[in-house]
Design a protein around this motif. Sequence first.
Motif, PDB file in Angstrom:
ATOM      1  N   ALA A 175       0.828  -1.208   0.000  1.00 49.30           N
ATOM      2  CA  ALA A 175       0.000   0.000   0.000  1.00 49.30           C
ATOM      3  C   ALA A 175       0.864   1.261   0.000  1.00 49.30           C
ATOM      4  N   ARG A 176       2.025   1.208   0.641  1.00 47.25           N
ATOM      5  CA  ARG A 176       2.898   2.381   0.631  1.00 47.25           C
ATOM      6  C   ARG A 176       3.398   2.661  -0.785  1.00 47.25           C
ATOM      7  N   GLN A 177       3.831   1.603  -1.486  1.00 43.71           N
ATOM      8  CA  GLN A 177       4.296   1.781  -2.861  1.00 43.71           C
ATOM      9  C   GLN A 177       3.173   2.310  -3.747  1.00 43.71           C
ATOM     10  N   ALA A 178       1.976   1.760  -3.580  1.00 44.00           N
ATOM     11  CA  ALA A 178       0.846   2.195  -4.403  1.00 44.00           C
ATOM     12  C   ALA A 178       0.522   3.667  -4.155  1.00 44.00           C
ATOM     13  N   ALA A 179       0.516   4.075  -2.883  1.00 38.93           N
ATOM     14  CA  ALA A 179       0.160   5.451  -2.558  1.00 38.93           C
ATOM     15  C   ALA A 179       1.194   6.437  -3.083  1.00 38.93           C
ATOM     16  N   LEU A 180       2.462   6.049  -3.102  1.00 42.29           N
ATOM     17  CA  LEU A 180       3.507   6.953  -3.562  1.00 42.29           C
ATOM     18  C   LEU A 180       3.597   7.004  -5.085  1.00 42.29           C
ATOM     19  N   VAL A 181       3.346   5.870  -5.747  1.00 40.35           N
ATOM     20  CA  VAL A 181       3.462   5.809  -7.204  1.00 40.35           C
ATOM     21  C   VAL A 181       2.174   6.267  -7.886  1.00 40.35           C
ATOM     22  N   TYR A 182       1.031   6.011  -7.248  1.00 39.82           N
ATOM     23  CA  TYR A 182      -0.281   6.379  -7.797  1.00 39.82           C
ATOM     24  C   TYR A 182      -0.983   7.342  -6.837  1.00 39.82           C
ATOM     25  N   PRO A 183      -0.448   8.536  -6.618  1.00 42.96           N
ATOM     26  CA  PRO A 183      -1.013   9.433  -5.595  1.00 42.96           C
ATOM     27  C   PRO A 183      -2.454   9.842  -5.852  1.00 42.96           C
ATOM     28  N   LYS A 184      -2.908   9.831  -7.112  1.00 43.30           N
ATOM     29  CA  LYS A 184      -4.278  10.229  -7.411  1.00 43.30           C
ATOM     30  C   LYS A 184      -5.232   9.044  -7.461  1.00 43.30           C
ATOM     31  N   ASN A 185      -4.711   7.827  -7.282  1.00 39.72           N
ATOM     32  CA  ASN A 185      -5.537   6.643  -7.478  1.00 39.72           C
ATOM     33  C   ASN A 185      -5.515   5.670  -6.299  1.00 39.72           C
ATOM     34  N   ILE A 232     -17.259  -3.160  -3.575  1.00 37.65           N
ATOM     35  CA  ILE A 232     -18.165  -2.055  -3.882  1.00 37.65           C
ATOM     36  C   ILE A 232     -17.885  -1.567  -5.298  1.00 37.65           C
ATOM     37  N   GLU A 233     -18.949  -1.294  -6.049  1.00 33.81           N
ATOM     38  CA  GLU A 233     -18.840  -0.706  -7.381  1.00 33.81           C
ATOM     39  C   GLU A 233     -19.320   0.734  -7.277  1.00 33.81           C
ATOM     40  N   GLY A 234     -18.393   1.654  -7.354  1.00 31.29           N
ATOM     41  CA  GLY A 234     -18.714   3.049  -7.088  1.00 31.29           C
ATOM     42  C   GLY A 234     -19.028   3.840  -8.344  1.00 31.29           C
ATOM     43  N   THR A 235     -19.976   4.756  -8.220  1.00 27.90           N
ATOM     44  CA  THR A 235     -20.263   5.693  -9.303  1.00 27.90           C
ATOM     45  C   THR A 235     -19.476   6.983  -9.078  1.00 27.90           C
ATOM     46  N   ALA A 236     -19.292   7.721 -10.142  1.00 31.92           N
ATOM     47  CA  ALA A 236     -18.557   8.983 -10.071  1.00 31.92           C
ATOM     48  C   ALA A 236     -19.514  10.148  -9.887  1.00 31.92           C
ATOM     49  N   LEU A 237     -18.962  11.276  -9.468  1.00 30.44           N
ATOM     50  CA  LEU A 237     -19.755  12.499  -9.415  1.00 30.44           C
ATOM     51  C   LEU A 237     -20.055  12.976 -10.842  1.00 30.44           C
ATOM     52  N   PRO A 238     -21.217  13.552 -11.067  1.00 29.08           N
ATOM     53  CA  PRO A 238     -21.590  13.952 -12.427  1.00 29.08           C
ATOM     54  C   PRO A 238     -20.614  14.927 -13.073  1.00 29.08           C
ATOM     55  N   ASP A 239     -20.020  15.813 -12.282  1.00 32.93           N
ATOM     56  CA  ASP A 239     -19.147  16.839 -12.842  1.00 32.93           C
ATOM     57  C   ASP A 239     -17.744  16.348 -13.178  1.00 32.93           C
ATOM     58  N   ASN A 240     -17.376  15.172 -12.661  1.00 34.28           N
ATOM     59  CA  ASN A 240     -16.015  14.680 -12.882  1.00 34.28           C
ATOM     60  C   ASN A 240     -16.007  13.165 -12.797  1.00 34.28           C
ATOM     61  N   PRO A 241     -15.822  12.458 -13.916  1.00 32.82           N
ATOM     62  CA  PRO A 241     -15.860  10.999 -13.904  1.00 32.82           C
ATOM     63  C   PRO A 241     -14.732  10.355 -13.105  1.00 32.82           C
ATOM     64  N   SER A 243     -13.885  11.444 -10.016  1.00 26.46           N
ATOM     65  CA  SER A 243     -14.122  11.699  -8.598  1.00 26.46           C
ATOM     66  C   SER A 243     -15.234  10.789  -8.084  1.00 26.46           C
ATOM     67  N   SER A 244     -14.932  10.039  -7.041  1.00 25.55           N
ATOM     68  CA  SER A 244     -15.890   9.104  -6.476  1.00 25.55           C
ATOM     69  C   SER A 244     -16.986   9.835  -5.716  1.00 25.55           C
ATOM     70  N   ALA A 245     -18.234   9.467  -5.994  1.00 21.95           N
ATOM     71  CA  ALA A 245     -19.353  10.059  -5.252  1.00 21.95           C
ATOM     72  C   ALA A 245     -19.278   9.684  -3.782  1.00 21.95           C
TER      73      ALA A 245
END
Length: 264
Positions: A175-185, A232-241, A243-245
């Motif tokens: 999880a540390r590697q993932a958070a540092l390499v994929y900071p937006k994901n 969980i299968e999450g939907t996005a916010l309408p204004d930005n695909p 961004s998780s609702a």
Amino acid sequence: MRLAVIGHGTIARYAMERLKERGHRIVALVLRPERIAETRACGPDGPVLVSSAGDLPDGIDHVIDCAGHAGLAAHGPAVLAAGHDLTTVSAGALADPALHDALAGAAQAGGARLCIASGAVGALDCLRAARVGGLRAVRYVGRKPPRGWIGSPAEHMLDLDGMHGPALTHFTGTARQAALVYPKNANVAAAVALSGLGFDATEVALVADPQVSRNVHEIHVEGEFGTFEFRIEGTALPDNPRSSALAAMSVVSALERHDAPIVF
């Protein structure tokens, strides 16, 4: 409550609207200097716009960070050191040991607390309870449609526009590697790690899957309590695909739990 918000993106705007509906008041926004000019252009009414935590007005009850890892790093320590409780959705930022220690030290110095919103995933209460008895293994799998990984390191490994076949795993590690390499994901991976075995013992796999249309989060846990799996299968916010609702909703939920006389 009188609130300040760091950031003015999709998640921040959603959270602000829901909080105002619930009777809270947004009295200040902390923004980059160039964003202040853009936001002022949208109208003169609304909260005070500042570029640093030191310029926040008096009487702030709570600060909410919706500006990503960079926003938390830039403003979090100052907010906490000033004695303001802070809620953030950027769990992944705590994978940086230096930032983690700076936030913890500032919170202690200011007598404040940093609250991590659960973000786009659930079952973290169950995971935290299971940790008490002892955990043997925690694995998180993040699965998105190929185009959901655009802007991440995955686009240098896979043909995200042309994927139509089987799912492909483009990252395995901690999880540390993932958070540092994929900071937006990888904020979800970080939230799972913080609730369970920690950044270095939590296994993570990130998958581009043409067969899914939503972002899918899976947690697999083994421990003294037994086993559980959560999906969980999450939907996005309408204004930005991107961004998780549910991530935006978790900000509001975390704040209301923080202020509630009875917490569950």
